[in-house]
Design a protein around this motif. Structure first.
Motif, short mmCIF file in Angstrom:
data_model
loop_
_atom_site.label_atom_id
_atom_site.label_comp_id
_atom_site.label_asym_id
_atom_site.label_seq_id
_atom_site.Cartn_x
_atom_site.Cartn_y
_atom_site.Cartn_z
N LEU A 193 0.82 -1.21 0.00
CA LEU A 193 0.00 0.00 0.00
C LEU A 193 0.86 1.26 0.00
O LEU A 193 0.49 2.27 -0.61
CB LEU A 193 -0.93 0.01 1.22
N LEU A 194 2.00 1.20 0.67
CA LEU A 194 2.87 2.37 0.73
C LEU A 194 3.61 2.62 -0.59
O LEU A 194 4.24 3.67 -0.76
CB LEU A 194 3.90 2.19 1.85
N LYS A 195 3.49 1.69 -1.53
CA LYS A 195 4.20 1.84 -2.80
C LYS A 195 3.30 2.27 -3.94
O LYS A 195 3.70 2.24 -5.10
CB LYS A 195 4.89 0.51 -3.16
N ALA A 196 2.06 2.68 -3.65
CA ALA A 196 1.13 3.04 -4.71
C ALA A 196 0.32 4.28 -4.34
O ALA A 196 0.09 4.55 -3.16
CB ALA A 196 0.19 1.88 -5.02
N GLN A 197 -0.11 4.98 -5.37
CA GLN A 197 -0.94 6.16 -5.16
C GLN A 197 -2.39 5.79 -4.86
O GLN A 197 -3.08 6.49 -4.13
CB GLN A 197 -0.88 7.05 -6.40
N ARG A 198 -2.84 4.69 -5.45
CA ARG A 198 -4.22 4.24 -5.24
C ARG A 198 -4.22 2.74 -5.01
O ARG A 198 -3.33 2.03 -5.47
CB ARG A 198 -5.08 4.58 -6.48
N TRP A 199 -5.26 2.26 -4.31
CA TRP A 199 -5.29 0.86 -3.91
C TRP A 199 -6.61 0.20 -4.31
O TRP A 199 -7.66 0.84 -4.34
CB TRP A 199 -5.19 0.69 -2.39
N ILE A 200 -6.54 -1.08 -4.56
CA ILE A 200 -7.72 -1.95 -4.63
C ILE A 200 -7.42 -3.17 -3.76
O ILE A 200 -6.47 -3.91 -4.03
CB ILE A 200 -8.04 -2.39 -6.07
N LEU A 201 -8.20 -3.35 -2.70
CA LEU A 201 -8.04 -4.49 -1.81
C LEU A 201 -9.18 -5.47 -2.06
O LEU A 201 -10.35 -5.09 -2.05
CB LEU A 201 -8.04 -4.05 -0.34
#
Length: 496
Positions: free
Chosen positions: A158-166
């Protein structure tokens, strides 16, 4: 990716096998995949099983790139040698020098591949390696099986991306030994509060009550569940269409784990009609076919000698059940005789029983034997679950074990596409009533299916044709003869 093919996406999962399952689906189904550069980040000594995934690990990917570049250079030299031989002689040293540089697998080339890949697949912990290669930020991070990751694991991608999909299901398996970590975490909080309280003055006791901190720790230890429940409605979605399962299996899973009460609103809906998920298998015995048209069958061992589990040594906690393994073997051979490409998963909670099932699976190329934990993310046309437990213990936890845990049972029962077979001692589990958890409810549903329109697709069956004669009760001599020589004149004892 269709909207912006230059996007960079980090795809992650807590376990290597779950990540490979996801990568297989992407490689098999992503349109125009030749337009993208895939990279599978290595994770320790683990080696993916599929050749096309192994080829996308850093070193194989570099070698493939070098081979393509070398072949193109040689092809260009051949063409140039035919058209302009004098120019070819001048160019040859340059290309040879380039080939030698490629052969050294220079670290700069590895860094270029890491930075250029559109789709990078890494486990949650493996994603931490990306910093070493100058990869700092992605447009998106997609984390599959997010509910299985500890918070410290989940935060890395999560800390390596601007946006997330979980993506995950917090009603299935929790993070590994979540209860152990949770207890240690709460014990640490309590100890620190007690130490601070001892040091505080009488008028400086404005310390947050322990129960409040305990509640907060539960949230953070189950990070995916907390984030899903706290997210705004526009930022979350529940996927209710089920493409994997036969409608009757889908209804069973919904009634056991997702529906609020017996009369509650249905959550899961089958996306495919029953005809597309009906298996072709038959099990004719004594003039009756107990398998045709069934989607869910419990093979009940409760009337047979040898049904009890075995422990292999003093203090051993993992168990095995030889009778259930024999039933699985005979059923699998019968199905394989009808379908040589049979796709089947053999599951058990227990490592010892899984070892027995692995020996059975070795004779069938498309069969896999796994523990329930290892099966999350997997699927198969046919799934056979060996419950293994049958004993005289009176305490439910010791007598039934982990399979009464909703998380384990949910995973075990939800892997099948066409046919789910449960093998176990029905009386053993029914004897504990509600203390057997959802196993007791499962038995109740199979004995009295609530929808008469689909009642014929489920059943509880005594597998007389799958049990060796020596394991029948002494009083069942007629049944022993029937099992040895099936005829149309002998009745089948079926509790469905």
């Amino acid at each position: 990716m269709a909207a912006n093919r230059a996007s960079r996406v980090l795809v992650s999962a807590q376990a290597n096998e779950a990540l490979d399952n996801l990568m297989e689906n992407v490689l098999d189904n992503l349109p125009h995949k030749g337009d993208y550069l895939f990279l599978r980040v290595r994770s320790g000594t683990y080696e993916p099983k599929r050749d096309d995934i192994r080829a996308r690990q850093p070193l194989p990917a570099i070698q493939a790139f070098c081979d393509r570049a070398t072949n193109k250079g040689r092809g260009y030299l051949r063409y140039l040698g035919q058209q302009q031989p004098d120019v070819a002689e001048k160019v040859r040293p340059i290309i040879d020098s380039w080939h030698r540089l490629l052969g050294q697998r220079h670290s700069d080339l590895e860094r270029i591949i890491y930075r250029s890949a559109n789709l990078v697949f890494a486990t949650c912990l493996g994603a931490d390696q990306l910093d070493r290669h100058g990869v700092t930020i992605f447009d998106w991070a997609v984390v599959e099986e997010a509910a299985r990751a500890h918070p410290t694991e989940l935060l890395i991608p999560l800390l390596k991306a601007q946006r997330w999909i979980l993506i995950g299901d917090h009603l299935q398996l929790q993070p590994f030994k979540a209860e152990v970590f949770g207890a240690a975490f709460k014990k640490g909080i309590q100890q620190r509060l007690e130490d601070r309280q001892e040091q505080a003055d009488a008028d400086q006791r404005a310390i947050e009550p322990y129960p409040t901190l305990t509640e907060q720790s539960d949230r953070y230890l189950a990070l995916f569940s907390h984030m899903f429940q706290e997210a705004a409605l526009a930022q979350r979605a529940t996927l209710t269409a089920v493409y994997r399962m036969h409608p009757s299996i889908c209804e069973l899973i919904d009634r056991l784990f997702y529906r609020s009460g017996d009369d509650g609103q249905r959550l899961l809906e089958p996306a495919l009609p029953a005809e597309e998920r009906t298996h072709p298998y038959r099990a004719d015995w004594a003039g009756t076919d107990w398998l045709a048209g069934k989607a869910v069958v419990w093979l009940d061992t409760s009337q047979h000698r040898g049904r009890r589990e075995r422990l292999r040594g003093e203090g051993e906690t993992s168990c095995e059940n030889p009778l259930e393994a024999e039933i699985v073997d005979r059923l699998l051979r019968r199905l394989a005789d009808q379908d040589s490409s049979l796709d089947v998963l053999l599951l058990s909670v227990y490592r010892r029983q899984r070892e027995r099932l692995s020996g059975i699976a070795e004779s069938h190329p498309q069969a896999r034997a796994l523990t329930v934990i290892a099966s999350q993310g997997k699927e198969a046309d046919v799934v056979i679950v060996s419950l293994a437990r049958s004993n005289t213990e009176e305490v439910p936890g010791r007598s039934i074990g982990q399979i009464r845990d909703d998380y384990y049972l949910n995973v075990a029962l939800s892997r099948a596409k066409r046919l789910l077979v449960v093998v176990g001692d029905a009386e053993h589990f029914a004897g504990f009533g509600a203390e057997a958890g959802k196993l007791n409810k499962l038995l109740g549903l199979l004995r009295a299916w609530p929808d008469p329109r689909t009642a014929a697709t489920v059943g509880l069956h005594r597998p007389l044709d799958l049990v060796p004669a020596e394991w029948f009760p002494p009083q069942d001599e007629g049944l022993i003869a029937a099992a040895q020589e099936p005829t149309d004149t002998l009745p089948v004892e079926d509790t469905a």
